[in-house]
Design a protein around this motif. Structure first.
Motif, PDB file in Angstrom:
ATOM      1  N   VAL A  19      -5.716   3.667  -3.025  1.00 40.13           N
ATOM      2  CA  VAL A  19      -4.305   3.478  -3.350  1.00 40.13           C
ATOM      3  C   VAL A  19      -3.972   4.363  -4.543  1.00 40.13           C
ATOM      4  O   VAL A  19      -4.563   4.236  -5.614  1.00 40.13           O
ATOM      5  CB  VAL A  19      -3.983   2.002  -3.688  1.00 40.13           C
ATOM      6  CG1 VAL A  19      -2.509   1.847  -4.035  1.00 40.13           C
ATOM      7  CG2 VAL A  19      -4.372   1.086  -2.539  1.00 40.13           C
ATOM      8  N   GLU A  39      -7.859   5.902   4.702  1.00 46.89           N
ATOM      9  CA  GLU A  39      -6.412   5.751   4.509  1.00 46.89           C
ATOM     10  C   GLU A  39      -6.102   5.987   3.035  1.00 46.89           C
ATOM     11  O   GLU A  39      -6.854   5.547   2.167  1.00 46.89           O
ATOM     12  CB  GLU A  39      -5.934   4.341   4.872  1.00 46.89           C
ATOM     13  CG  GLU A  39      -5.920   4.024   6.341  1.00 46.89           C
ATOM     14  CD  GLU A  39      -4.695   4.580   7.070  1.00 46.89           C
ATOM     15  OE1 GLU A  39      -3.675   4.850   6.418  1.00 46.89           O
ATOM     16  OE2 GLU A  39      -4.793   4.738   8.294  1.00 46.89           O
ATOM     17  N   THR A  50      -2.704   5.416   0.528  1.00 50.39           N
ATOM     18  CA  THR A  50      -1.336   4.915   0.443  1.00 50.39           C
ATOM     19  C   THR A  50      -0.847   5.115  -0.987  1.00 50.39           C
ATOM     20  O   THR A  50      -1.641   5.121  -1.928  1.00 50.39           O
ATOM     21  CB  THR A  50      -1.238   3.432   0.885  1.00 50.39           C
ATOM     22  OG1 THR A  50       0.132   3.075   1.026  1.00 50.39           O
ATOM     23  CG2 THR A  50      -1.918   2.490  -0.084  1.00 50.39           C
ATOM     24  N   ARG A 102       1.561   3.573  -3.746  1.00 51.73           N
ATOM     25  CA  ARG A 102       2.301   2.351  -4.073  1.00 51.73           C
ATOM     26  C   ARG A 102       2.329   2.116  -5.571  1.00 51.73           C
ATOM     27  O   ARG A 102       1.403   2.473  -6.294  1.00 51.73           O
ATOM     28  CB  ARG A 102       1.627   1.131  -3.410  1.00 51.73           C
ATOM     29  CG  ARG A 102       1.664   1.095  -1.905  1.00 51.73           C
ATOM     30  CD  ARG A 102       3.076   0.998  -1.374  1.00 51.73           C
ATOM     31  NE  ARG A 102       3.739  -0.200  -1.835  1.00 51.73           N
ATOM     32  CZ  ARG A 102       3.991  -1.260  -1.093  1.00 51.73           C
ATOM     33  NH1 ARG A 102       3.649  -1.261   0.180  1.00 51.73           N
ATOM     34  NH2 ARG A 102       4.611  -2.311  -1.587  1.00 51.73           N
ATOM     35  N   GLY A 150      -0.212  -2.625  -1.729  1.00 45.24           N
ATOM     36  CA  GLY A 150      -0.645  -1.475  -0.944  1.00 45.24           C
ATOM     37  C   GLY A 150      -1.862  -1.801  -0.095  1.00 45.24           C
ATOM     38  O   GLY A 150      -1.937  -1.420   1.080  1.00 45.24           O
ATOM     39  N   ASN A 182      -0.732  -4.148   2.728  1.00 48.39           N
ATOM     40  CA  ASN A 182       0.045  -3.425   3.744  1.00 48.39           C
ATOM     41  C   ASN A 182      -0.841  -2.581   4.663  1.00 48.39           C
ATOM     42  O   ASN A 182      -0.619  -2.540   5.873  1.00 48.39           O
ATOM     43  CB  ASN A 182       1.096  -2.538   3.087  1.00 48.39           C
ATOM     44  CG  ASN A 182       2.233  -3.333   2.504  1.00 48.39           C
ATOM     45  OD1 ASN A 182       2.102  -4.519   2.219  1.00 48.39           O
ATOM     46  ND2 ASN A 182       3.350  -2.692   2.293  1.00 48.39           N
ATOM     47  N   VAL A 183      -1.829  -1.903   4.100  1.00 52.21           N
ATOM     48  CA  VAL A 183      -2.719  -1.094   4.929  1.00 52.21           C
ATOM     49  C   VAL A 183      -3.564  -2.000   5.826  1.00 52.21           C
ATOM     50  O   VAL A 183      -3.782  -1.682   6.995  1.00 52.21           O
ATOM     51  CB  VAL A 183      -3.597  -0.156   4.068  1.00 52.21           C
ATOM     52  CG1 VAL A 183      -4.714   0.474   4.900  1.00 52.21           C
ATOM     53  CG2 VAL A 183      -2.731   0.929   3.439  1.00 52.21           C
ATOM     54  N   LYS A 212      -1.388  -2.753   8.657  1.00 50.83           N
ATOM     55  CA  LYS A 212      -1.154  -1.553   9.467  1.00 50.83           C
ATOM     56  C   LYS A 212      -2.312  -1.281  10.420  1.00 50.83           C
ATOM     57  O   LYS A 212      -2.099  -0.938  11.582  1.00 50.83           O
ATOM     58  CB  LYS A 212      -0.925  -0.352   8.550  1.00 50.83           C
ATOM     59  CG  LYS A 212      -0.823   0.978   9.255  1.00 50.83           C
ATOM     60  CD  LYS A 212      -0.706   2.112   8.244  1.00 50.83           C
ATOM     61  CE  LYS A 212      -1.037   3.434   8.894  1.00 50.83           C
ATOM     62  NZ  LYS A 212      -1.185   4.497   7.907  1.00 50.83           N
TER      63      LYS A 212
END
Length: 139
Positions: A39, A76, A78, A80, A86, A89-90, A93
């Protein structure tokens, strides 16, 4: 439908050293798919903590270190302001079955003043959260 808690875990990492240590701590355990996550903390109306290019390099270095132990792990990134949100949310996802992390130490007063991210993650996540224990030689 039964879901195994470790079918697909999201593993947040902060930097290269954290990623390497986290992967080594995870290695003895049986897990399915892994998405390693970095993140990038955004400033939210103030200058970012570090330039985007530098943050992306930190993420790449962390992924490379994690891949030393788990070469097939997905990645990943992200961006944020709220790191905990964050991560959550991932996890949503990628439809992770759990979030797996290594608690990071630090002075209790700093954790109190800054808000303990580990506690927030455990309290706010909408899926199981698993904390890896430190090895005795890491304490």
């Amino acid at each position: 439908m039964n879901i195994t808690i470790t079918d697909h875990v999201v593993v947040p990492v902060a930097n290269k050293e954290d990623a390497r240590t986290t992967a080594q701590l995870l290695e003895p355990y049986s897990v399915g798919d892994i998405t390693v996550l970095h993140v990038v903390e955004k400033g939210g109306g103030v200058p970012d903590k570090s330039p985007v290019e530098q943050s992306e390099q930190i993420a790449e270095d962390a992924f490379e270190a994690f891949h030393e132990t788990f070469p097939d792990a997905g990645t990943e990134v992200t961006y944020r302001r709220d790191v905990v949100q964050g991560i959550i949310n991932v996890a949503e996802k990628v439809d992770a079955s759990a979030i797996l992390f290594r608690p990071r130490g630090g002075a209790r007063i700093l954790q109190f003043l800054a808000g303990d991210r580990s506690l927030r993650l455990i309290m706010e996540a909408n899926r199981p959260v698993i904390a890896l224990p430190e090895r005795e030689d890491d304490q």
